[in-house]
Design an enzyme around this catalytic site. Structure first.
Site, short mmCIF file in Angstrom:
data_model
loop_
_atom_site.label_atom_id
_atom_site.label_comp_id
_atom_site.label_asym_id
_atom_site.label_seq_id
_atom_site.Cartn_x
_atom_site.Cartn_y
_atom_site.Cartn_z
N ASP A 4 0.83 -1.20 0.00
CA ASP A 4 0.00 0.00 0.00
C ASP A 4 0.87 1.26 0.00
OD1 ASP A 4 -2.76 1.05 0.35
OD2 ASP A 4 -1.95 1.85 2.23
N GLU A 42 14.60 -14.98 0.18
CA GLU A 42 15.00 -15.95 1.21
C GLU A 42 13.89 -16.99 1.42
OE1 GLU A 42 15.22 -15.14 5.80
OE2 GLU A 42 16.30 -13.57 4.71
#
Ligand code: NOJ
Length: 559
Positions: free
Chosen positions: A207, A256
């Site tokens: 956002d 990751e």
């Protein structure tokens, strides 16, 4: 990497409060979504994006988060979320959640601590508190305004009762902006990312992705600023260069978490209202975010030349950084494209801020016809695309909502000059003849559904030839079969400036022509074109394409 799922994914936005209500309180919820997931597999999308369902006082429909690691009881519980995610994954749908890092809710524990603490304290340093200007500090610290209207600053009362400091809120006063120069803020949001990644989400829609970093010293803005950055004035609250360091760190986190296998990485998609296209493309460089909504496309009028320019510029800008383009026509912040395109079109980028009963009304039939054609163009373009719930039904905006039911803070903050976004947020019609149109078990619905939604309900369109729902299903299935989103685009000269046409070379050597007629007379198809899908029920006879219609056709010899 090149095979990554998101590069051509079609992602469907579910607005939780308006999709499906399982408990009859008139507000949609997570169990409601889980129960209706089959709609998405029937439709043929790859993923869903859920707007916020976190704990929140709901002053901006959940974009005011008071606890980032829990579900608001309005929508269910964390257990309900886990069930939704598990069911979606079982059905082969990926799930993206919303991340709101620019501001918290004023109910957030951090902000409440800041109000209780002293000016200059570590608690205040998580937000942008400043002394006011003027003799008694009773003027805001700078001239920034709120995106919803009115000043961008609110003054607090200090714990001892004296008039106090001001805090910045680029949105509602209930949404204080975080101070991203404070490392504690970054650490907290990164830990929120990990919290949801650990639960198994497939990505985040970010956002206000262009707003986190503010210009040093918070200087006055040269001119009134909108939410979309203006290329001629670098607004000091949007698109500051430091933003990219944040996204490089986040990309390391999602990398990751990539699951083993080529096709399994987690993504970040920016909600960044940034122009021009190359500035926006900086958000999707190889070591930053994966996607960024192409709002310029959404704001482009239904004029062939303008569409061609936008598509070409935005595609080139994304390609220059090795990213796919991310197309979108509707979402929970804009007037639905079936209504937007029902107005007379003129050059320039526009996005009306809501329509009221006493405003000029769109021509619905025209808007719907153009919207279906625009979607047919969009789903033929290379890259990824986002759909907004209900657009597959051709829903218009609710343009005649009574003003006293409006809940978007824009209406009040703009002193009743802008209707705001409630018109595109009205609950989904699932069944044409039940009290809340199948939204919930009873008659309750947090915004009233317009009478015309009944005829557009899912059960009225499913299996009906020529319906908007069947058009979307056809487009999505053919897009998948032809792998159009992975193709490469070449502009095609269809012999008229009012015709938008391009070919997509798809993997198996076939060529698909996407041709949209934005003119005032039928457009000729090239000889031998075999129409696979047409956006209008009156179709194409294989020779011509009617007005405000788009087709996909296979052709043998492009050009
Ligand atoms: C963008 C969201 O899409 C919108 O609904 C919200 O009001 C603002 N950001 C503030 O969070």
């Amino acid at each position: 990497m090149a095979e990554s799922w998101w590069r051509d994914a079609v992602i469907y936005q579910v607005y939780p409060r308006s999709w499906a209500d399982s408990d009859g309180d008139g507000i949609g919820d997570l169990p409601g979504i889980t129960a209706r997931l089959k709609h998405l597999t029937d439709l043929g999308v790859d993923a869903l994006w859920l707007s916020p369902f976190y704990t929140s006082p709901q002053r901006d429909a959940g974009y005011d988060v008071s606890d980032y690691r829990d579900v608001d009881p309005l929508f269910g519980s964390l257990t309900d979320f886990d069930a939704l995610l598990a069911r979606a994954h079982e059905l082969g749908l990926r799930v993206i959640v919303d991340l709101v890092p620019n501001h918290t809710s004023s109910d957030h524990e951090w902000f409440q601590e800041a109000l209780r603490a002293e000016p200059g304290s570590p608690e205040r340093a998580r937000y942008l508190f400043r002394d006011g200007r003027g003799e008694n500090g009773d003027e805001p610290p700078n001239n920034w305004t709120s995106t919803f209207g009115g000043p961008g600053w609110t003054r607090i009362t200090e714990p001892d009762g004296s008039p106090g400091q001001w805090y910045l809120h680029l949105f509602d006063p209930s949404q204080p902006d975080l101070d991203w120069t404070n490392p504690e803020v970054g650490e907290e949001i990164e830990s929120v990312l990990r919290f949801w990644l650990d639960r198994g989400v497939d990505g985040f829609r970010v956002d206000v992705a262009h707003g986190l970093v503010k210009k040093d010293g918070l200087p006055d803005a040269d001119m009134p600023h909108g939410y979309l950055t203006d290329p001629t004035s670098l607004a000091p609250m949007w698109d500051q260069p430091g933003i990219h360091d944040i996204y490089r760190r986040w990309r390391q986190i999602t990398d990751e978490y990539a699951r083993p296998g080529d096709d399994a990485d987690r993504i970040l998609c920016a909600e960044a209202w940034v122009k021009p296209a190359d500035a926006l493309a900086r958000y999707v460089r190889g070591d930053e975010l994966h996607q960024s909504f192409n709002f310029e496309f959404l704001m482009t009028p239904w004029i062939a030349e303008d569409m061609r320019n936008t598509i070409s510029e935005t595609l080139d800008a994304a390609e220059a950084v090795g990213a796919p383009q991310t197309w979108v026509l509707s979402n929970h912040d804009v007037v639905r494209h079936a209504s937007r395109l029902g107005f007379e079109q003129s050059h320039g980028l526009t996005s009306p801020r809501g329509i009221g009963a006493d405003d000029p009304q769109p021509d619905h039939a025209l808007g719907l016809r153009r919207a279906r054609a625009a979607t047919t163009v969009m789903l033929g373009l290379p890259g990824s695309a986002y759909l907004y719930q209900g657009e597959e039904l051709g829903l218009p905006d609710a343009t005649r909502l009574p003003d006293d039911v409006r809940q978007d803070p824009t209406w009040e903050r703009s002193n009743h000059t802008q209707r705001g976004r409630d018109g595109c947020r009205v609950p989904m019609p699932w069944e044409g003849s039940t009290p809340s149109l199948g939204f919930g078990p009873g008659a309750e619905s947090w915004l009233p559904q317009p009478s015309e939604y009944g005829a557009l309900a899912v059960d009225r369109q499913r299996g009906v030839e020529g319906s908007t729902l069947e058009l979307y299903r056809q487009l999505l299935s053919l897009r998948r079969e032809l792998r159009l989103g992975r193709g490469s685009l070449t502009w095609f000269d269809a012999g008229s400036a009012d015709v938008l046409a391009f070919t997509i070379a798809v993997a198996d050597g076939r060529t698909v022509l996407v041709l949209a007629n934005l003119g005032t007379s039928p457009a000729r198809l090239p000889d031998g074109a075999r129409v696979r899908v047409s956006s209008s029920p009156d179709g194409s006879n294989g020779l011509d394409v009617p007005i405000d219609t788009a087709v996909w056709a296979e052709i043998d010899h492009p050009g």
